[in-house]
Design an enzyme around this catalytic site. Structure first.
Site, mmCIF file in Angstrom:
data_model
loop_
_atom_site.group_PDB
_atom_site.id
_atom_site.type_symbol
_atom_site.label_atom_id
_atom_site.label_comp_id
_atom_site.label_asym_id
_atom_site.label_seq_id
_atom_site.Cartn_x
_atom_site.Cartn_y
_atom_site.Cartn_z
ATOM 1 N N VAL A 185 38.036 38.599 39.139
ATOM 2 C CA VAL A 185 37.100 39.728 39.109
ATOM 3 C C VAL A 185 37.102 40.480 40.445
ATOM 4 O O VAL A 185 37.166 41.718 40.476
ATOM 5 C CB VAL A 185 35.665 39.255 38.755
ATOM 6 C CG1 VAL A 185 34.717 40.445 38.667
ATOM 7 C CG2 VAL A 185 35.668 38.488 37.444
ATOM 8 N N GLU B 86 24.719 42.176 36.257
ATOM 9 C CA GLU B 86 25.221 42.587 34.940
ATOM 10 C C GLU B 86 26.427 41.765 34.493
ATOM 11 O O GLU B 86 26.588 41.443 33.310
ATOM 12 C CB GLU B 86 25.606 44.077 34.985
ATOM 13 C CG GLU B 86 26.050 44.655 33.665
ATOM 14 C CD GLU B 86 24.941 44.664 32.624
ATOM 15 O OE1 GLU B 86 23.968 45.394 32.790
ATOM 16 O OE2 GLU B 86 25.065 43.911 31.630
ATOM 17 N N VAL C 244 26.593 37.944 32.296
ATOM 18 C CA VAL C 244 26.558 37.700 30.848
ATOM 19 C C VAL C 244 27.387 38.768 30.158
ATOM 20 O O VAL C 244 27.184 39.961 30.371
ATOM 21 C CB VAL C 244 25.106 37.752 30.298
ATOM 22 C CG1 VAL C 244 25.097 37.455 28.809
ATOM 23 C CG2 VAL C 244 24.212 36.777 31.033
ATOM 24 N N GLY D 280 30.452 39.824 30.447
ATOM 25 C CA GLY D 280 31.476 40.567 31.193
ATOM 26 C C GLY D 280 31.309 42.068 31.204
ATOM 27 O O GLY D 280 30.428 42.599 31.878
ATOM 28 N N GLY E 73 46.099 31.830 28.332
ATOM 29 C CA GLY E 73 45.233 32.155 29.469
ATOM 30 C C GLY E 73 43.779 32.437 29.078
ATOM 31 O O GLY E 73 43.008 32.917 29.896
ATOM 32 N N ASP F 241 28.825 26.967 29.295
ATOM 33 C CA ASP F 241 28.865 28.367 29.725
ATOM 34 C C ASP F 241 27.926 29.213 28.856
ATOM 35 O O ASP F 241 27.142 30.019 29.370
ATOM 36 C CB ASP F 241 30.322 28.870 29.614
ATOM 37 C CG ASP F 241 30.456 30.340 29.923
ATOM 38 O OD1 ASP F 241 30.597 30.684 31.114
ATOM 39 O OD2 ASP F 241 30.404 31.163 28.984
ATOM 40 N N LYS G 38 24.414 31.367 29.863
ATOM 41 C CA LYS G 38 24.176 32.774 29.510
ATOM 42 C C LYS G 38 22.935 32.915 28.628
ATOM 43 O O LYS G 38 22.172 33.875 28.756
ATOM 44 C CB LYS G 38 25.403 33.331 28.792
ATOM 45 C CG LYS G 38 26.618 33.441 29.713
ATOM 46 C CD LYS G 38 27.874 33.689 28.918
ATOM 47 C CE LYS G 38 29.081 33.867 29.822
ATOM 48 N NZ LYS G 38 30.348 33.855 29.066
ATOM 49 N N GLY H 222 37.280 38.886 31.478
ATOM 50 C CA GLY H 222 38.500 39.545 31.943
ATOM 51 C C GLY H 222 38.207 40.351 33.195
ATOM 52 O O GLY H 222 37.098 40.891 33.354
HETATM 53 N N1 LIG Z 1 36.870 35.876 35.106
HETATM 54 C C1 LIG Z 1 36.051 36.505 34.263
HETATM 55 O O1 LIG Z 1 36.477 37.055 33.244
HETATM 56 C C2 LIG Z 1 34.569 36.546 34.542
HETATM 57 C C3 LIG Z 1 33.720 37.261 33.662
HETATM 58 C C4 LIG Z 1 32.360 37.336 33.942
HETATM 59 C C5 LIG Z 1 31.864 36.693 35.065
HETATM 60 N N2 LIG Z 1 32.705 35.995 35.881
HETATM 61 C C6 LIG Z 1 32.122 35.329 37.043
HETATM 62 O O2 LIG Z 1 32.611 35.949 38.231
HETATM 63 C C7 LIG Z 1 32.747 34.972 39.255
HETATM 64 C C8 LIG Z 1 34.176 34.977 39.766
HETATM 65 O O3 LIG Z 1 35.061 34.615 38.716
HETATM 66 P P1 LIG Z 1 36.652 34.727 38.863
HETATM 67 O O4 LIG Z 1 37.196 34.469 37.511
HETATM 68 O O5 LIG Z 1 37.012 35.986 39.573
HETATM 69 O O6 LIG Z 1 36.970 33.463 39.821
HETATM 70 P P2 LIG Z 1 38.338 33.104 40.523
HETATM 71 O O7 LIG Z 1 39.470 33.866 39.934
HETATM 72 O O8 LIG Z 1 38.412 31.605 40.554
HETATM 73 O O9 LIG Z 1 38.150 33.633 42.032
HETATM 74 C C9 LIG Z 1 37.301 33.001 42.958
HETATM 75 C C10 LIG Z 1 37.488 33.670 44.315
HETATM 76 O O10 LIG Z 1 36.556 33.096 45.220
HETATM 77 C C11 LIG Z 1 37.242 32.654 46.392
HETATM 78 N N3 LIG Z 1 36.549 31.458 46.888
HETATM 79 C C12 LIG Z 1 36.362 30.295 46.271
HETATM 80 N N4 LIG Z 1 35.644 29.457 47.041
HETATM 81 C C13 LIG Z 1 35.373 30.133 48.190
HETATM 82 C C14 LIG Z 1 34.688 29.820 49.384
HETATM 83 N N5 LIG Z 1 34.128 28.630 49.553
HETATM 84 N N6 LIG Z 1 34.622 30.761 50.353
HETATM 85 C C15 LIG Z 1 35.198 31.967 50.183
HETATM 86 N N7 LIG Z 1 35.857 32.336 49.069
HETATM 87 C C16 LIG Z 1 35.951 31.412 48.087
HETATM 88 C C17 LIG Z 1 38.656 32.370 45.977
HETATM 89 O O11 LIG Z 1 39.502 32.464 47.115
HETATM 90 P P3 LIG Z 1 41.095 32.294 46.989
HETATM 91 O O12 LIG Z 1 41.572 33.564 46.306
HETATM 92 O O13 LIG Z 1 41.594 32.222 48.397
HETATM 93 O O14 LIG Z 1 41.337 31.069 46.193
HETATM 94 C C18 LIG Z 1 38.870 33.477 44.942
HETATM 95 O O15 LIG Z 1 39.285 34.655 45.582
HETATM 96 C C19 LIG Z 1 32.297 33.637 38.639
HETATM 97 O O16 LIG Z 1 30.942 33.430 38.913
HETATM 98 C C20 LIG Z 1 32.511 33.861 37.156
HETATM 99 O O17 LIG Z 1 31.652 33.066 36.357
HETATM 100 C C21 LIG Z 1 34.039 35.926 35.657
#
Ligand SMILES: NC(=O)c1ccc[n+]([C@@H]2O[C@H](COP(=O)([O-])OP(=O)(O)OC[C@H]3O[C@@H](n4cnc5c(N)ncnc54)[C@H](OP(=O)(O)O)[C@@H]3O)[C@@H](O)[C@H]2O)c1
Length: 437
Positions: A24, A139, A142, A144, A197, A211, A215, A312
């Site tokens: 994200v 926002e 929940v 996305g 994926g 999860d 939500k 996503g």
């Molecule tokens: N993915 C989705 O579709 C989606 C949808 C809705 C909500 N969300 C929410 O959005 C949030 C992020 O999701 P994501 O999918 O983007 O996660 P992700 O791909 O796992 O990315 C996590 C990021 O946080 C960094 N990180 C992890 N631990 C850290 C720390 N201790 N200090 C500093 N940086 C740190 C990681 O660094 P590195 O890059 O160096 O590893 C990475 O850049 C979550 O809360 C998730 O529930 C995600």
């Protein structure tokens, strides 16, 4: 972009400190690079990503942002006096909780997409935002890319929303869709979701409903102004749903979906996540693949349905940027968005006191009188039956029932009594039925 209202040191520019640049976070950086000028024109505020904290700041990321903006020290971002808004996209409870509390305490507003954190510690974070006079927007936490929190908090402020029901986890909806369309087991469908994926290497949080429960807690809190945490949500995942359940449901005119359901009755809130049979002509039955869909109901609005991409990077980044625009505008106007979401005046209804319809399939001894014996157990517990089917197979028969709406406690007592009957060999299937009565 010339007006001299100033936040940070640039006129009409708001400086954002990003925590996390994963799926994200990276999509937010790209979105603002591609559409930043348009956002500035339309929203009247320019969002500038000043710093980005990641775990590994040395990794080349191919993002349109100078390498020196990346740091592996998130504390330096939340404490940077030049940053106006902290946007947390790390995920998990710690260090995200500590970082957001520190950001709020140092007078910054925050945006997060972290459902796990909000569902466990939302109250603490909202209290910190109220104390500091900052904004907390979420926002993306929940559904996305589907705008749902803002409609609930703002557009529907005049309605007494009394029910929110929907598909809030795209991974499980993808898995159930594969099972339904290919006759696969849940293990086969999980493997396919992982290959494409849609599921994590460890799919537990999705498959077991954690999860969706987080939500559901957030939706109930926002919709009803109630104090609901993930632990309050009754939760069943999809790992027990079988290909035979799909075959039976389809034959009877139903689909099977993992639903999150939050209801408000008088001052009691009930919150639950479980697989449900819904009529095949119900709009939620048509929600395939990784999509999300949520119904919001109230006496004045009737039913609203929100549908789209529940996850996503790109869809979720639009929700994050929408929040950043709102927070930035509030800062520029010296205003504040909606504050704490919960009034705390609600009781969580114990699961045994909730009401539902149930589908039950029993494998029973094939002899006269068994149906009467089983039906008698329902009647004694005050549960009436809407539909009954009987099928014989050699020396065993199956009895299937759909009940009228009944109290969960009475239904579970009936189940216990049925399991003790000699004539009942096994409970082949048990699902709740939504969307009928
Ligand atoms: N993915 C989705 O579709 C989606 C949808 C809705 C909500 N969300 C929410 O959005 C949030 C992020 O999701 P994501 O999918 O983007 O996660 P992700 O791909 O796992 O990315 C996590 C990021 O946080 C960094 N990180 C992890 N631990 C850290 C720390 N201790 N200090 C500093 N940086 C740190 C990681 O660094 P590195 O890059 O160096 O590893 C990475 O850049 C979550 O809360 C998730 O529930 C995600």
């Amino acid at each position: 972009m010339t007006e001299e209202r100033t936040v940070g040191s640039d006129a009409r520019t708001v400086r954002v400190g990003l925590l996390g640049s994963g799926t994200v976070g990276a999509a937010v950086i790209r979105l603002l690079d591609e559409r930043g000028d348009d956002v500035a024109r339309r929203a009247g505020v320019r969002l500038e990503i000043s710093r980005v904290a990641v775990r590994d700041a040395t990794r080349a990321r191919g993002l349109p942002l100078p390498a020196d903006r990346f740091t592996d020290d998130p504390a330096a971002v939340v404490e940077d006096p030049g940053i106006d808004v902290v946007c947390e996209l790390i995920g998990g409870v710690e260090p995200a909780r500590d970082l957001l509390l520190r950001a709020l305490a140092s007078g910054k507003s925050v945006v997060t997409g972290n459902k796990e954190l909000l569902a466990a510690h939302g109250e603490e974070l909202f209290a910190a935002a109220d104390r500091a006079g900052g904004d907390l927007y979420f926002e993306a936490a929940v559904a996305g890319g589907i705008p749902l929190i803002r409609p609930l908090r703002e557009s529907l402020a005049g309605e007494r929303v009394d029910r929110v029901l929907g598909i809030v986890n795209g991974t499980t909806n993808f898995i159930l869709t594969q099972m339904s369309e290919h006759g696969w087991t849940s293990d086969e469908a999980v493997a396919e979701a992982q290959r494409l994926g849609f599921a994590e290497a460890d799919p537990t949080a999705d498959v077991e409903g954690y999860d969706a429960a987080a939500k559901c807690a957030i939706l109930a809190s926002v919709a009803f102004g109630a104090r609901v945490v993930a632990g309050d949500v009754y939760r069943e995942g999809i790992s027990e749903v079988t290909p035979q359940d799909f075959a039976d449901a389809q034959r009877l005119g139903y689909a099977i979906k993992l639903l999150a359901i939050a209801e408000l009755e008088e001052d009691e809130v009930s919150v639950r996540v479980h697989p449900s049979m819904i009529p095949a002509d119900h709009p939620l039955a048509a929600v395939r693949g990784a999509s999300n869909a949520v119904f919001v109901e109230g006496p004045r609005i009737g039913q609203l349905m929100f549908y789209g991409a529940g996850a996503g990077g790109d869809p979720t980044a639009t929700a994050v940027v929408g929040d950043l625009v709102s927070v930035a505008r509030n800062l520029l106007q010296g205003a504040r968005g909606p504050g704490s979401i919960s009034t705390g005046a609600h009781r969580i209804r114990p699961m045994d006191d909730t009401h539902d319809q149930y589908y039950l399939k029993l494998r029973v001894e094939d002899r006269p009188g068994v149906l009467a014996e089983v039906a008698d157990r329902f009647a004694r517990n005050g549960i009436s039956l809407e539909r009954v089917w009987q099928e014989g197979f050699a020396d065993e028969a199956t009895l299937s029932f759909i009940t009228h709406r009944a109290q969960e406690g009475a239904f579970q007592k009936t189940m216990q009594e049925l399991r003790e009957l000699d004539a009942v060999h096994a409970v082949a299937s048990l699902l709740r039925v939504e969307g009928e009565e």
